[in-house]
Motif scaffolding. Structure first.
Motif, PDB file in Angstrom:
ATOM      1  N   VAL A  29      12.321  16.281 -49.316  1.00  0.00           N
ATOM      2  CA  VAL A  29      11.364  16.081 -48.227  1.00  0.00           C
ATOM      3  C   VAL A  29      10.788  14.668 -48.278  1.00  0.00           C
ATOM      4  CG1 VAL A  29       9.139  16.803 -47.272  1.00  0.00           C
ATOM      5  CG2 VAL A  29      10.782  18.525 -48.037  1.00  0.00           C
ATOM      6  N   ALA A  30      10.428  14.191 -49.464  1.00  0.00           N
ATOM      7  CA  ALA A  30       9.863  12.850 -49.602  1.00  0.00           C
ATOM      8  C   ALA A  30      10.861  11.778 -49.173  1.00  0.00           C
ATOM      9  CB  ALA A  30       9.430  12.620 -51.048  1.00  0.00           C
ATOM     10  N   ILE A  31      12.129  11.958 -49.526  1.00  0.00           N
ATOM     11  CA  ILE A  31      13.163  10.988 -49.144  1.00  0.00           C
ATOM     12  C   ILE A  31      13.332  10.965 -47.630  1.00  0.00           C
ATOM     13  CG2 ILE A  31      15.637  10.491 -49.264  1.00  0.00           C
ATOM     14  CD1 ILE A  31      15.499  11.724 -52.153  1.00  0.00           C
ATOM     15  N   ARG A  32      13.354  12.141 -47.017  1.00  0.00           N
ATOM     16  CA  ARG A  32      13.500  12.203 -45.559  1.00  0.00           C
ATOM     17  C   ARG A  32      12.297  11.582 -44.855  1.00  0.00           C
ATOM     18  NH1 ARG A  32      17.543  16.015 -43.855  1.00  0.00           N
ATOM     19  NH2 ARG A  32      18.535  17.011 -45.657  1.00  0.00           N
ATOM     20  N   ILE A  33      11.104  11.767 -45.411  1.00  0.00           N
ATOM     21  CA  ILE A  33       9.911  11.141 -44.842  1.00  0.00           C
ATOM     22  C   ILE A  33      10.051   9.625 -44.869  1.00  0.00           C
ATOM     23  CG2 ILE A  33       7.455  10.681 -45.255  1.00  0.00           C
ATOM     24  CD1 ILE A  33       7.193  13.588 -46.186  1.00  0.00           C
ATOM     25  N   ALA A  34      10.472   9.079 -46.012  1.00  0.00           N
ATOM     26  CA  ALA A  34      10.606   7.621 -46.140  1.00  0.00           C
ATOM     27  C   ALA A  34      11.625   7.065 -45.160  1.00  0.00           C
ATOM     28  CB  ALA A  34      10.994   7.267 -47.575  1.00  0.00           C
ATOM     29  N   LEU A  35      12.763   7.745 -45.005  1.00  0.00           N
ATOM     30  CA  LEU A  35      13.801   7.262 -44.093  1.00  0.00           C
ATOM     31  C   LEU A  35      13.353   7.372 -42.638  1.00  0.00           C
ATOM     32  CD1 LEU A  35      16.942   8.761 -45.871  1.00  0.00           C
ATOM     33  CD2 LEU A  35      16.173   6.377 -45.886  1.00  0.00           C
ATOM     34  N   ASN A  36      12.677   8.468 -42.290  1.00  0.00           N
ATOM     35  CA  ASN A  36      12.136   8.591 -40.933  1.00  0.00           C
ATOM     36  C   ASN A  36      11.078   7.528 -40.665  1.00  0.00           C
ATOM     37  OD1 ASN A  36      13.677  10.773 -40.060  1.00  0.00           O
ATOM     38  ND2 ASN A  36      12.231  12.292 -40.816  1.00  0.00           N
ATOM     39  N   ALA A  37      10.238   7.270 -41.671  1.00  0.00           N
ATOM     40  CA  ALA A  37       9.165   6.290 -41.489  1.00  0.00           C
ATOM     41  C   ALA A  37       9.724   4.900 -41.207  1.00  0.00           C
ATOM     42  CB  ALA A  37       8.271   6.264 -42.724  1.00  0.00           C
ATOM     43  N   MET A  38      10.855   4.550 -41.832  1.00  0.00           N
ATOM     44  CA  MET A  38      11.489   3.260 -41.549  1.00  0.00           C
ATOM     45  C   MET A  38      11.798   3.119 -40.062  1.00  0.00           C
ATOM     46  SD  MET A  38      14.263   2.881 -44.634  1.00  0.00           S
ATOM     47  CE  MET A  38      15.155   1.623 -43.703  1.00  0.00           C
ATOM     48  N   VAL A  39      12.421   4.150 -39.508  1.00  0.00           N
ATOM     49  CA  VAL A  39      12.787   4.112 -38.082  1.00  0.00           C
ATOM     50  C   VAL A  39      11.547   4.032 -37.212  1.00  0.00           C
ATOM     51  CG1 VAL A  39      14.104   5.235 -36.261  1.00  0.00           C
ATOM     52  CG2 VAL A  39      14.787   5.545 -38.633  1.00  0.00           C
ATOM     53  N   VAL A  40      10.531   4.819 -37.559  1.00  0.00           N
ATOM     54  CA  VAL A  40       9.330   4.905 -36.735  1.00  0.00           C
ATOM     55  C   VAL A  40       8.553   3.585 -36.762  1.00  0.00           C
ATOM     56  CG1 VAL A  40       7.160   6.140 -36.401  1.00  0.00           C
ATOM     57  CG2 VAL A  40       9.212   7.394 -37.044  1.00  0.00           C
ATOM     58  N   ILE A  41       8.529   2.906 -37.905  1.00  0.00           N
ATOM     59  CA  ILE A  41       7.862   1.600 -37.956  1.00  0.00           C
ATOM     60  C   ILE A  41       8.545   0.623 -36.999  1.00  0.00           C
ATOM     61  CG2 ILE A  41       7.451  -0.432 -39.405  1.00  0.00           C
ATOM     62  CD1 ILE A  41       7.002   1.501 -41.755  1.00  0.00           C
ATOM     63  N   GLY A  42       9.881   0.585 -37.034  1.00  0.00           N
ATOM     64  CA  GLY A  42      10.604  -0.287 -36.111  1.00  0.00           C
ATOM     65  C   GLY A  42      10.359   0.091 -34.659  1.00  0.00           C
ATOM     66  N   LEU A  43      10.350   1.384 -34.376  1.00  0.00           N
ATOM     67  CA  LEU A  43      10.105   1.845 -33.009  1.00  0.00           C
ATOM     68  C   LEU A  43       8.678   1.524 -32.568  1.00  0.00           C
ATOM     69  CD1 LEU A  43      11.169   3.329 -30.537  1.00  0.00           C
ATOM     70  CD2 LEU A  43      10.565   5.496 -31.642  1.00  0.00           C
ATOM     71  N   ASN A  44       7.734   1.594 -33.501  1.00  0.00           N
ATOM     72  CA  ASN A  44       6.340   1.283 -33.161  1.00  0.00           C
ATOM     73  C   ASN A  44       6.158  -0.197 -32.847  1.00  0.00           C
ATOM     74  OD1 ASN A  44       3.608   1.742 -32.719  1.00  0.00           O
ATOM     75  ND2 ASN A  44       3.300   2.806 -34.645  1.00  0.00           N
ATOM     76  N   LEU A  45       6.931  -1.064 -33.493  1.00  0.00           N
ATOM     77  CA  LEU A  45       6.889  -2.480 -33.127  1.00  0.00           C
ATOM     78  C   LEU A  45       7.274  -2.670 -31.666  1.00  0.00           C
ATOM     79  CD1 LEU A  45       8.542  -4.162 -36.263  1.00  0.00           C
ATOM     80  CD2 LEU A  45       6.129  -4.216 -35.613  1.00  0.00           C
ATOM     81  N   LEU A  46       8.234  -1.874 -31.206  1.00  0.00           N
ATOM     82  CA  LEU A  46       8.675  -1.961 -29.819  1.00  0.00           C
ATOM     83  C   LEU A  46       7.694  -1.298 -28.865  1.00  0.00           C
ATOM     84  CD1 LEU A  46      11.011  -2.683 -27.819  1.00  0.00           C
ATOM     85  CD2 LEU A  46      11.925  -0.407 -28.270  1.00  0.00           C
TER      86      LEU A  46
END
Length: 331
Positions: free
Chosen positions: A33-50
């Protein structure tokens, strides 16, 4: 001048949490679960920049995530490419596609932009489904492990270390970008695109850059996810995954880096917790999201920070005064 500690106190806290968290993870399920959170968070940070910082919505980012995942799967499985080379090729192809499409797509605004990015995501998903001889079609495809210079990453602790390091790197990059002239230009565009142009900011160039950047981050996260999971299906590039990513941005907080991480954590963990509501988990999930938007419309981190009377760490509004700071305009 701000010191490093004052500018990046949130990053230091995140690093401490990620370092200490394994002590509280009792078994491999919690590591997963922690690994999936970290990988999802990477995508979401990039999407939030947009979305949050530049004001450009995207409903097709799962397509970029899927492109990275399937590039790694196809190149390593069918052509025996090294995983690092496959990851780099997938990121380059995704970035090139985003660059080609960004200018015509980002001329659109509002619901037309949302529909265009939605269509892009759907096209990528259809291609993945139809090219079964390469992708395995709806049945999916197995992905070999991730190896670097002959050293293969195995075990939940090793994968957690990789995911945590990547999350820290993406967070650090996003915080520095936001605090730079480029970041101020992005926030100025969100505040008023017309005023930004008057101040001398090349709005098209900045929007294209952040679109490509967010797509490449999604592709890299997709590649890492594919190698970690070991088996992927077209669902990871589908419409519902795109909506999930956008929801993580909105719930955690628009224009908030740490809100992105919180949103990714909540929406990754919440479905697991709601499994007890057998047959009703989707209804409960929807109710929680609805209540969050009613009572915390700016998202969790910005809303809670505002109630405490101070801006959230890693967050940014888009005040028009930023136009003057970012203008002159060639950051």
């Amino acid at each position: 001048m701000k010191t490093f500690a004052s500018r990046h106190s949130g990053l230091l806290i995140l690093a401490l949490v990620l370092a200490v968290l394994p002590l509280a993870l009792p078994n491999s399920y919690y590591y997963d679960v922690a690994i999936r959170i970290a990988l999802n968070a990477m995508v979401v940070i990039g999407l939030n920049l947009l979305m949050g910082y530049t004001g450009q919505i995207s409903l097709g980012h799962a397509g970029f995530f899927g492109m990275g995942a399937y590039a790694s799967a196809v190149l390593t499985t069918h052509y025996n490419w090294p995983p690092v080379a496959a990851l780099a090729a997938g990121a380059a192809a995704t970035g090139l596609l985003a660059l080609v499409l960004a200018r015509p797509v980002l001329k659109l605004k509002g619901h037309t932009l949302a529909m265009a990015t939605l269509g892009l995501g759907i096209i990528i998903s259809i291609v993945i489904n139809n090219e079964g001889q390469w992708t395995g079609g709806p049945d999916g495809i197995a992905v070999p492990g991730f190896a670097v210079f002959g050293f293969e990453i195995t075990g939940e602790k090793s994968w957690y270390a990789v995911a945590a390091a990547l999350l820290l790197l993406v967070t650090w990059f996003a915080l520095n970008l936001i605090d730079s002239p480029v970041g101020r230009a992005l926030q100025a565009i969100h505040g008023s695109e017309v005023a930004s142009r008057v101040a001398g900011i090349d709005t098209t160039r900045f929007k294209v850059r952040v679109f490509v950047l967010s797509a490449v981050v999604a592709s890299i996260a997709g590649s890492i996810s594919a190698h970690y999971i070991g088996f992927i299906t077209p669902n990871m590039a589908g419409f519902f995954h795109s909506i999930e990513l956008v929801t993580m941005v909105v719930v955690g907080g628009m224009a908030s880096v740490f809100g992105s991480i919180l949103g990714a954590a909540l929406l990754t963990v919440l479905p697991q917790l709601l499994s007890a509501f057998e047959g009703w988990e989707v209804v409960v999930f929807g109710a929680i999201l609805m209540l969050t938007m009613i009572f915390l419309p700016r998202g969790l981190v910005p809303s809670l920070a505002r109630r405490r009377g101070k801006p959230a760490a890693g967050s940014g509004a888009a005040p028009l005064k930023l136009v003057k700071k970012a203008g002159g305009g060639h950051a």
